[in-house]
Design a protein around this motif. Structure first.
Motif, PDB file in Angstrom:
ATOM      1  N   ALA A 155      16.820  45.200  27.092  1.00  0.00           N
ATOM      2  CA  ALA A 155      17.717  44.702  27.414  1.00  0.00           C
ATOM      3  C   ALA A 155      17.267  43.152  27.766  1.00  0.00           C
ATOM      4  CB  ALA A 155      17.908  45.224  28.504  1.00  0.00           C
ATOM      5  N   PHE A 159      20.000  41.031  25.694  1.00  0.00           N
ATOM      6  CA  PHE A 159      20.290  40.297  25.586  1.00  0.00           C
ATOM      7  C   PHE A 159      20.914  39.315  25.444  1.00  0.00           C
ATOM      8  CE2 PHE A 159      23.115  43.416  29.184  1.00  0.00           C
ATOM      9  CZ  PHE A 159      22.882  43.835  28.774  1.00  0.00           C
ATOM     10  N   TRP A 176      26.724  39.006  34.050  1.00  0.00           N
ATOM     11  CA  TRP A 176      27.155  40.423  32.956  1.00  0.00           C
ATOM     12  C   TRP A 176      25.060  40.891  32.994  1.00  0.00           C
ATOM     13  CZ3 TRP A 176      24.883  40.571  26.949  1.00  0.00           C
ATOM     14  CH2 TRP A 176      25.746  41.726  26.769  1.00  0.00           C
ATOM     15  N   ALA A 177      24.014  39.944  32.891  1.00  0.00           N
ATOM     16  CA  ALA A 177      22.934  40.433  32.928  1.00  0.00           C
ATOM     17  C   ALA A 177      22.557  41.503  34.303  1.00  0.00           C
ATOM     18  CB  ALA A 177      21.759  38.971  33.415  1.00  0.00           C
ATOM     19  N   ILE A 181      21.833  44.711  33.408  1.00  0.00           N
ATOM     20  CA  ILE A 181      20.352  45.007  33.212  1.00  0.00           C
ATOM     21  C   ILE A 181      19.802  45.187  34.756  1.00  0.00           C
ATOM     22  CG2 ILE A 181      18.507  43.977  33.170  1.00  0.00           C
ATOM     23  CD1 ILE A 181      19.738  42.029  31.410  1.00  0.00           C
ATOM     24  N   ALA A 190      16.071  37.155  31.679  1.00  0.00           N
ATOM     25  CA  ALA A 190      17.164  37.841  30.792  1.00  0.00           C
ATOM     26  C   ALA A 190      18.251  35.801  31.459  1.00  0.00           C
ATOM     27  CB  ALA A 190      17.847  38.537  30.995  1.00  0.00           C
ATOM     28  N   ALA A 303      26.697  48.159  30.598  1.00  0.00           N
ATOM     29  CA  ALA A 303      26.738  46.934  29.218  1.00  0.00           C
ATOM     30  C   ALA A 303      28.211  47.202  28.440  1.00  0.00           C
ATOM     31  CB  ALA A 303      25.490  47.376  28.683  1.00  0.00           C
ATOM     32  N   LEU A 307      30.994  43.599  30.195  1.00  0.00           N
ATOM     33  CA  LEU A 307      31.362  43.154  29.256  1.00  0.00           C
ATOM     34  C   LEU A 307      32.274  42.429  29.007  1.00  0.00           C
ATOM     35  CD1 LEU A 307      29.783  41.037  26.880  1.00  0.00           C
ATOM     36  CD2 LEU A 307      29.939  41.848  24.718  1.00  0.00           C
TER      37      LEU A 307
END
Length: 313
Positions: A155, A159, A176-177, A181, A190, A303, A307
């Motif tokens: 990831a 990512f 999102w991270a 993650i 990230a 994920a 997203l």
């Protein structure tokens, strides 16, 4: 190849001690230590099984407590205010989905729970905190940690390019991270790769998720209590809370708290080496590929779902 294996097996005690000391070197990550332990166990065997098992158990709990000195209660509670409900829903969803997938794939119940916890909250730290409460053995921990760390490393690299390809804003990517993650270190990595604002959002939301370690560990004591009805109280979790409160209200000098956290992280690194070194070829054959499949399915689901929510809601 055979002479090398013979050499490793004959000198496995010396090599074990050398590798153990190398985990103390700055820059050696928990993931590297875990895989070094795994590689050692699969080639040279385990020379000190009783020592590794006992030491990893207590060092693990001490390390989790030490990590509490790196958290500020107020900042954590304020962190990611906008993503609080998202965090609650995603944690609950991952745990439920993990249970269903694990049961469908017939993954060991405790291994499945550890993989789900690591995916839902904060990777290795969540597994480290929940495992003693769950009374998971070193083999179950090794499988769960290995699964989470492999996906975590992937990831970290994929990512940021996906975020740029989708033209995500700094805020969107940071959220999102933090949700998708597993481990905090990779979330920070990230976020930093994407931009300063993404780093800030990702770190704050991840801190909020990390607080779920506490209720998760307590809930686990009730879900996995013995048939006798006795519940093992996770005292080390309460010490973790006390460490966090102390760091918040006692004005501990940053040099001291940061040193404690550094030592705790090193302790966790050493622990993961010991855990990895305890995984034998026999156990791997018994485990099979199912836990990894569970981890991959869970990771892809969280994920994609997170997203879509971030981009379109």
């Amino acid at each position: 190849m055979k002479p090398l294996l013979t050499f490793l097996q004959k000198n496995n005690r010396i090599i074990f001690i050398i590798l153990l000391l190398l985990t103390l070197i700055p820059g050696v990550s928990p993931a590297v230590a875990l895989f070094a332990g795994l590689a050692f166990a699969l080639t040279a065997g385990q020379p000190f099984p009783k020592f590794s098992k006992k030491c990893s158990k207590y060092l693990l709990q001490i390390s989790v407590v030490g990590l509490g000195f790196g958290m500020n209660l107020h900042e954590s509670l304020k962190a990611g205010k906008e993503g609080m409900m998202f965090t609650i829903i995603s944690v609950a969803m991952v745990m439920i989905l993990g249970f269903l997938i694990g049961r469908k794939l017939q993954v060991n119940k405790k291994t499945s729970y550890l993989i789900s916890s690591g995916t839902a909250i904060c990777g290795g730290s969540a597994i480290a905190a929940v495992a003693p409460v769950l009374k998971a053995d070193s083999n179950q921990m090794s499988v769960a940690l290995g699964t989470v760390f492999i996906l975590n490393a992937i990831a970290l690299f994929i990512f940021p390019p996906i975020g740029h390809w989708l033209e995500m804003t700094q805020e969107q990517f940071g959220m999102w991270a933090a949700i998708a993650i597993h481990d905090t270190s990779s979330v920070v990595g990230a976020g930093a790769a994407y931009g300063s604002k993404a780093l800030e959002i990702a770190t704050l939301v991840k801190l909020t998720r990390a607080l779920w370690i506490i209720p998760m560990a307590i809930i686990t004591t009730f879900l996995f209590k013995e048939k006798s009805g006795k519940i093992s109280i996770p005292w080390f979790i309460f010490f973790f809370v006390l460490a966090m409160v102390a760091n918040t209200y006692l004005n501990i000098p940053e040099s001291i708290s940061s040193s404690i956290v550094w030592i705790a992280k090193k302790g966790l690194t050493v622990t993961l080496f010991l855990i990895g070194a305890g995984l034998s070829q026999t156990v791997i054959k018994q485990v099979g590929i199912k836990p990894m499949v569970q981890g991959i399915i869970l990771w892809i689901c969280i994920a994609i779902m997170s997203l879509l929510v971030i981009l379109y809601l």
